[in-house]
Design a protein around this motif. Sequence first.
Motif, mmCIF file in Angstrom:
data_model
loop_
_atom_site.group_PDB
_atom_site.id
_atom_site.type_symbol
_atom_site.label_atom_id
_atom_site.label_comp_id
_atom_site.label_asym_id
_atom_site.label_seq_id
_atom_site.Cartn_x
_atom_site.Cartn_y
_atom_site.Cartn_z
ATOM 1 N N MET A 1 8.293 64.900 56.853
ATOM 2 C CA MET A 1 7.511 65.928 56.198
ATOM 3 C C MET A 1 7.446 67.154 57.108
ATOM 4 N N LEU A 2 7.780 68.315 56.534
ATOM 5 C CA LEU A 2 7.708 69.573 57.270
ATOM 6 C C LEU A 2 6.260 69.942 57.524
ATOM 7 N N ARG A 3 5.940 70.238 58.776
ATOM 8 C CA ARG A 3 4.562 70.606 59.133
ATOM 9 C C ARG A 3 4.374 72.111 59.206
ATOM 10 N N THR A 4 5.397 72.836 59.692
ATOM 11 C CA THR A 4 5.290 74.290 59.800
ATOM 12 C C THR A 4 6.679 74.873 59.989
ATOM 13 N N SER A 5 6.761 76.166 59.871
ATOM 14 C CA SER A 5 8.019 76.881 60.089
ATOM 15 C C SER A 5 7.676 78.288 60.558
ATOM 16 N N TYR A 6 8.391 78.769 61.564
ATOM 17 C CA TYR A 6 8.166 80.135 62.052
ATOM 18 C C TYR A 6 9.406 80.588 62.809
ATOM 19 N N PRO A 7 9.659 81.904 62.834
ATOM 20 C CA PRO A 7 10.819 82.400 63.579
ATOM 21 C C PRO A 7 10.533 82.466 65.076
ATOM 22 N N VAL A 8 11.558 82.213 65.865
ATOM 23 C CA VAL A 8 11.522 82.432 67.310
ATOM 24 C C VAL A 8 12.566 83.510 67.578
ATOM 25 N N LEU A 9 12.103 84.669 68.038
ATOM 26 C CA LEU A 9 12.954 85.828 68.217
ATOM 27 C C LEU A 9 13.313 85.999 69.681
ATOM 28 N N CYS A 10 14.610 86.050 69.992
ATOM 29 C CA CYS A 10 15.027 86.272 71.369
ATOM 30 C C CYS A 10 14.872 87.746 71.724
ATOM 31 N N SER A 11 14.356 87.994 72.923
ATOM 32 C CA SER A 11 14.156 89.354 73.404
ATOM 33 C C SER A 11 14.383 89.399 74.908
ATOM 34 N N ASP A 12 15.075 90.443 75.360
ATOM 35 C CA ASP A 12 15.272 90.628 76.794
ATOM 36 C C ASP A 12 13.978 91.017 77.498
ATOM 37 N N ASP A 13 12.976 91.466 76.740
ATOM 38 C CA ASP A 13 11.681 91.813 77.311
ATOM 39 C C ASP A 13 10.588 91.113 76.507
ATOM 40 N N VAL A 14 10.344 89.863 76.852
ATOM 41 C CA VAL A 14 9.378 89.024 76.133
ATOM 42 C C VAL A 14 8.003 89.680 76.121
ATOM 43 N N THR A 15 7.588 90.213 77.253
ATOM 44 C CA THR A 15 6.264 90.821 77.353
ATOM 45 C C THR A 15 6.117 92.011 76.410
ATOM 46 N N ALA A 16 7.091 92.908 76.386
ATOM 47 C CA ALA A 16 7.024 94.094 75.522
ATOM 48 C C ALA A 16 7.067 93.706 74.054
ATOM 49 N N SER A 17 7.904 92.749 73.705
ATOM 50 C CA SER A 17 7.995 92.325 72.302
ATOM 51 C C SER A 17 6.698 91.669 71.847
ATOM 52 N N ALA A 18 6.131 90.800 72.670
ATOM 53 C CA ALA A 18 4.862 90.151 72.307
ATOM 54 C C ALA A 18 3.751 91.194 72.186
ATOM 55 N N ARG A 19 3.724 92.148 73.094
ATOM 56 C CA ARG A 19 2.717 93.218 73.050
ATOM 57 C C ARG A 19 2.845 94.022 71.745
ATOM 58 N N PHE A 20 4.062 94.281 71.308
ATOM 59 C CA PHE A 20 4.319 95.023 70.069
ATOM 60 C C PHE A 20 3.618 94.355 68.884
ATOM 61 N N TYR A 21 3.794 93.045 68.746
ATOM 62 C CA TYR A 21 3.189 92.331 67.608
ATOM 63 C C TYR A 21 1.674 92.213 67.758
ATOM 64 N N ARG A 22 1.195 92.115 68.982
ATOM 65 C CA ARG A 22 -0.261 92.069 69.209
ATOM 66 C C ARG A 22 -0.893 93.424 68.897
ATOM 67 N N GLU A 23 -0.358 94.486 69.486
ATOM 68 C CA GLU A 23 -0.976 95.807 69.363
ATOM 69 C C GLU A 23 -0.856 96.408 67.971
ATOM 70 N N HIS A 24 0.281 96.230 67.341
ATOM 71 C CA HIS A 24 0.519 96.921 66.073
ATOM 72 C C HIS A 24 0.207 96.093 64.830
ATOM 73 N N PHE A 25 0.151 94.762 64.965
ATOM 74 C CA PHE A 25 -0.045 93.927 63.780
ATOM 75 C C PHE A 25 -1.132 92.874 63.936
ATOM 76 N N GLY A 26 -1.799 92.817 65.077
ATOM 77 C CA GLY A 26 -2.952 91.945 65.253
ATOM 78 C C GLY A 26 -2.658 90.481 65.532
ATOM 79 N N PHE A 27 -1.426 90.147 65.935
ATOM 80 C CA PHE A 27 -1.127 88.761 66.303
ATOM 81 C C PHE A 27 -1.828 88.427 67.611
ATOM 82 N N GLU A 28 -2.161 87.167 67.787
ATOM 83 C CA GLU A 28 -2.818 86.703 69.006
ATOM 84 C C GLU A 28 -1.998 85.589 69.634
#
Length: 136
Positions: A1-28
């Motif tokens: 049984m599938l429990r969840t699904s989500y994309p994992v995006l590769c980025s050369d700058d993990v910190t900047a990419s994570a900050r982008f989604y936190r600052e602009h879209f409210g992800f935590e």
Amino acid sequence: MLRTSYPVLCSDDVTASARFYREHFGFEPTFESDWYVSLRHPDAGSELAILDPGHESVPDGYGTPARGVLVNLELDDVDAAAERLETAGVHVVQPLRSEPFGQRHVIVRDPGGVLVDVITEIEPSPEFLAAFGREA
């Protein structure tokens, strides 16, 4: 049984990419390291993660940043979001516009090169209305 699904995006700058989604879209962050950050939106429950493509968990030959990926984020007010993103200096790839297939959207690029399609659903034109299922 599938429990969840989500994309994992590769980025050369993990910190900047994570900050982008936190600052602009409210992800935590739900997990945060220098090579991987898992994010969840507190209201929508949507998840995504950012991964350093050079990490040892990535199979040989597949360690490239995400390309050809379009992440859709559906919001209540894309006009306000587009203005906020432009004011913040986010790279706009496609300016705000309405589509006959039932979307008003703007497309931006995250620091890792992933395209983010910020969408508000609108009434589709009659030629597209028939393409939607009864439950849509």
